[in-house]
Design an enzyme around this catalytic site. Structure first.
Site, mmCIF file in Angstrom:
data_model
loop_
_atom_site.group_PDB
_atom_site.id
_atom_site.type_symbol
_atom_site.label_atom_id
_atom_site.label_comp_id
_atom_site.label_asym_id
_atom_site.label_seq_id
_atom_site.Cartn_x
_atom_site.Cartn_y
_atom_site.Cartn_z
ATOM 1 N N CYS A 282 39.151 -34.941 -75.907
ATOM 2 C CA CYS A 282 38.291 -36.115 -76.114
ATOM 3 C C CYS A 282 37.559 -36.083 -77.448
ATOM 4 O O CYS A 282 37.031 -37.110 -77.884
ATOM 5 C CB CYS A 282 37.280 -36.242 -74.986
ATOM 6 S SG CYS A 282 38.042 -36.715 -73.437
HETATM 7 N N1 COA Z 1 35.978 -43.143 -53.607
HETATM 8 C C1 COA Z 1 35.015 -42.915 -52.696
HETATM 9 N N2 COA Z 1 34.366 -41.751 -52.603
HETATM 10 C C2 COA Z 1 34.728 -40.762 -53.451
HETATM 11 C C3 COA Z 1 35.744 -40.928 -54.395
HETATM 12 C C4 COA Z 1 36.389 -42.185 -54.477
HETATM 13 N N3 COA Z 1 37.352 -42.439 -55.354
HETATM 14 N N4 COA Z 1 35.873 -39.781 -55.101
HETATM 15 C C5 COA Z 1 34.978 -38.913 -54.613
HETATM 16 N N5 COA Z 1 34.286 -39.497 -53.589
HETATM 17 C C6 COA Z 1 33.241 -38.914 -52.737
HETATM 18 C C7 COA Z 1 33.385 -37.414 -52.638
HETATM 19 O O1 COA Z 1 34.292 -37.083 -51.595
HETATM 20 C C8 COA Z 1 31.973 -36.987 -52.340
HETATM 21 O O2 COA Z 1 31.708 -37.180 -50.965
HETATM 22 P P1 COA Z 1 30.830 -36.130 -50.124
HETATM 23 O O3 COA Z 1 29.473 -36.179 -50.769
HETATM 24 O O4 COA Z 1 30.876 -36.684 -48.748
HETATM 25 O O5 COA Z 1 31.509 -34.802 -50.293
HETATM 26 C C9 COA Z 1 31.102 -37.987 -53.112
HETATM 27 O O6 COA Z 1 31.956 -39.103 -53.346
HETATM 28 C C10 COA Z 1 30.619 -37.434 -54.426
HETATM 29 O O7 COA Z 1 31.721 -36.876 -55.148
HETATM 30 P P2 COA Z 1 31.589 -36.145 -56.522
HETATM 31 O O8 COA Z 1 32.942 -35.730 -57.002
HETATM 32 O O9 COA Z 1 30.547 -35.088 -56.412
HETATM 33 O O10 COA Z 1 31.088 -37.374 -57.415
HETATM 34 P P3 COA Z 1 30.203 -37.417 -58.702
HETATM 35 O O11 COA Z 1 28.987 -38.173 -58.392
HETATM 36 O O12 COA Z 1 30.078 -36.096 -59.378
HETATM 37 O O13 COA Z 1 31.093 -38.346 -59.676
HETATM 38 C C11 COA Z 1 32.591 -38.088 -61.533
HETATM 39 C C12 COA Z 1 32.388 -37.952 -60.032
HETATM 40 C C13 COA Z 1 33.939 -37.521 -61.899
HETATM 41 C C14 COA Z 1 32.563 -39.584 -61.892
HETATM 42 C C15 COA Z 1 31.453 -37.372 -62.282
HETATM 43 O O14 COA Z 1 31.318 -36.044 -61.818
HETATM 44 C C16 COA Z 1 31.697 -37.299 -63.773
HETATM 45 O O15 COA Z 1 31.771 -38.301 -64.462
HETATM 46 N N6 COA Z 1 31.767 -36.095 -64.352
HETATM 47 C C17 COA Z 1 32.006 -35.912 -65.781
HETATM 48 C C18 COA Z 1 33.398 -36.316 -66.029
HETATM 49 C C19 COA Z 1 33.799 -36.201 -67.458
HETATM 50 O O16 COA Z 1 33.101 -36.575 -68.368
HETATM 51 N N7 COA Z 1 34.964 -35.692 -67.665
HETATM 52 C C20 COA Z 1 35.498 -35.604 -68.949
HETATM 53 C C21 COA Z 1 36.876 -36.093 -68.871
HETATM 54 S S1 COA Z 1 37.576 -36.019 -70.408
#
Ligand code: COA
Length: 373
Positions: A156
């Protein structure tokens, strides 16, 4: 010493887009089908059933509403769950080179630059279409540029690393005009059957022309300072590579696509980037309140909100930290350049801003700029 500046930027956006609702519909249809096919194992307790994805979660967790893609048909087909991008024969331009050329042409046009006067092409992106010949050399050929080109991958952060590399070439005198392109077909490396990440990425291409100040158009951007940092982490990883065919279990496993520990990325990258921006402001003797705008990497709206507030000491307004990921999603290295390209025409001479990237590696880059004329 020769002073490098940013002469112009270019953007190419795919014609097709996929909304969260469309993406969730295909994911849920795929999950239902998978559960039906594995009903016996699920019943026996040896497999966990797949859970539905949700539009509300995606928008709340990431800020993404939609994404542009090179091919929609395969992505929204529950029997395919990947873009449908046919291979092209070797005598046709490759897809990645083609989209880079589209963005490059806009940057060259905006700068009034003839391709013949460009000395070097850097193709800086997360995923190259092949091992070799370098994408940059094909792009160079398609544009009719003399000189040299090569590829660089810093995930990225590829664009900010590319800007510093281009600026260093200009400073050293090894090139006077450097075209840096970021073709990102992120849908190709995304696992559309992974509920945690199927919504994250989109496709796009951006271009930045870095040139010696004396040949740049009157309307350009001074580069006040650049800074790059890398720190190894497995929390964002893609194991796809040419050695996959040598593994006894063959290719196709899920870790050959994008995988991440999203929560850890969030927690570790936010402080790293905020610290880096604040240190760079100090080094360049700039004050955060004097920054007219921050064009941050577009991965997650909450992450950007937090980084901007750590730098400013308060919430940033949408004008100070514009968002493009609501319509583009995460486009890897191109994200901060799309934001810069789309949200800079209103800036006037003397206005200062920051282009900032962060992502896998970990890697992070800052480019402080000032509008000239
Ligand atoms: N739809 C519905 N629920 C979902 C889901 C989806 N597509 N994906 C995950 N969930 C649920 C999970 O199962 C979890 O449920 P639980 O609390 O019952 O276990 C809950 O939502 C939270 O999941 P989590 O993975 O902890 O979400 P989050 O709030 O951390 O958000 C991201 C996920 C990926 C959006 C976030 O962590 C993020 O943006 N991280 C940085 C990513 C980044 O910059 N990456 C660089 C890539 S180059």
């Amino acid at each position: 010493m020769i002073t490098p500046v940013i002469s112009a930027t270019g953007l190419w956006t795919p014609a097709q887009s996929v909304s969260n609702a469309e993406l969730v519909e295909s994911f849920n249809a795929w999950a239902d089908k998978w559960n039906a096919e594995h009903a016996a194992e699920i019943e026996a307790g040896t497999l966990e059933p797949k859970t539905h994805s949700s539009v509300e979660f995606i928008e709340k967790a990431s800020g993404i509403k939609s994404r542009f893609v090179v091919d929609k048909t395969g992505i929204v087909d529950p029997d395919m769950m990947r873009p449908n991008i046919p291979e092209r024969p070797n005598d046709q331009i490759s897809v990645l080179a083609e989209i880079a050329v589209n963005a490059a042409r806009e940057a060259l046009d905006r700068a009034g630059r003839d391709p013949k006067d460009v000395d070097a092409v850097l193709c800086a992106a997360s995923n190259m279409q092949r091992g070799y010949p370098a994408m940059a050399v094909e792009i160079q050929d398609a544009l009719g540029i003399d000189g040299f080109g090569f590829d660089m991958n810093v995930a990225c952060s590829s664009a900010t690393f590319g800007i510093q590399t281009g600026a260093d070439f200009v400073r050293s005198g090894s090139a006077r005009s450097v075209l840096m392109v970021n073709p990102e077909i992120c849908s190709g490396h995304l696992n559309f059957t992974d509920r945690d990440s199927h919504f994250i990425f989109g496709d796009v291409a951006t271009a930045v022309l870095i040139e010696a100040e004396d040949i740049a158009p009157a309307e350009h951007w001074k580069i006040l300072g650049t800074h790059l940092k890398t720190q190894f982490s497995n929390n964002i990883r893609n194991n796809f590579g040419f050695l996959n065919r040598c593994a006894p279990d063959g290719i196709g496993a899920e870790d050959k696509l994008f995988v991440q520990e999203g929560r850890k990325v969030f927690k570790e990258v936010v402080p790293m980037v905020a610290k880096m921006i604040i240190a760079e402001l100090e080094r360049l003797e700039l004050e955060a309140p004097n920054l007219r705008r921050m064009w941050l990497h577009q991965a997650n709206a909450n992450m950007n909100r937090l980084i901007a507030s750590k730098v400013l000491g308060r919430e940033a307004t949408p004008d100070e930290s514009p968002t493009v990921l609501d319509t583009y999603a995460n486009t890897s290295s191109a994200g901060s350049i799309i934001a810069f390209h789309k949200h800079s025409d209103d800036m006037v001479a003397g206005d200062k801003g920051l282009i900032c990237s962060f992502g896998a590696g970990y890697s992070a880059g800052t480019v402080f700029v000032e509008k000239a004329a």
